[in-house]
Enzyme design. Structure first.
Site, PDB file in Angstrom:
ATOM      1  N   LYS A 139      18.709  -8.156 -11.490  1.00 58.24           N
ATOM      2  CA  LYS A 139      19.737  -7.807 -10.510  1.00 58.24           C
ATOM      3  C   LYS A 139      20.795  -6.984 -11.238  1.00 58.24           C
ATOM      4  CE  LYS A 139      22.563  -9.942  -6.910  1.00 58.24           C
ATOM      5  NZ  LYS A 139      22.975 -11.216  -6.283  1.00 58.24           N
ATOM      6  N   GLU A 151      26.823  -8.063  -0.359  1.00 58.38           N
ATOM      7  CA  GLU A 151      25.434  -7.988  -0.821  1.00 58.38           C
ATOM      8  C   GLU A 151      24.468  -8.047   0.355  1.00 58.38           C
ATOM      9  OE1 GLU A 151      24.953 -10.078  -4.999  1.00 58.38           O
ATOM     10  OE2 GLU A 151      25.969 -11.411  -3.562  1.00 58.38           O
TER      11      GLU A 151
END
Length: 123
Positions: free
Chosen positions: A102, A25
């Site tokens: 997200k 990420e």
């Protein structure tokens, strides 16, 4: 007497950020989507048709996307707080509701979205 505040809403602000606890990420990044509800009294702006007496949502949108694209954090809770803090720097904004989406979260089962919503006001 209860004072009701007006709302200015921005939905679907998008920017690429490098937030998350996993190395992938942080390295690859992903798109985050933010919805805002700004709570303020719009009467002063409306009475004089004066942009300087309200929340300039164009400026706020740019600032929020800069926060998303800015310094990485582990948690979207932290990202939401940073966004709320930025919105509350604008004098007319008395409270803000921030939802951080997200949609590409690293989850191993099928899902549509992950969100965190916070509501903050002036201290």
């Amino acid at each position: 007497m209860i004072r009701l505040l007006d709302r200015v809403t921005l939905r679907g602000l998008r920017a690429r950020g490098h937030h998350g606890v996993f190395e992938r990420e942080r390295v690859e990044g992903q798109t985050f989507v933010v919805d805002l509800v700004l709570f303020l009294d719009t009467r002063p702006a409306a009475s004089g048709d004066d942009l300087t007496r309200t929340a300039h949502y164009g400026v706020i949108a740019e600032e929020v996307t800069a926060v998303i694209a800015g310094e990485p954090v582990d948690l979207i809770e932290t990202l939401a707080q940073r966004i709320a803090d930025q919105c509350l720097k604008h004098g007319p904004v008395e409270e803000v509701e921030v939802t951080v989406h997200k949609p590409d979260a690293p989850i191993t089962v099928p899902f549509d979205d992950v969100t965190v919503t916070i509501h903050r006001g002036r201290a």
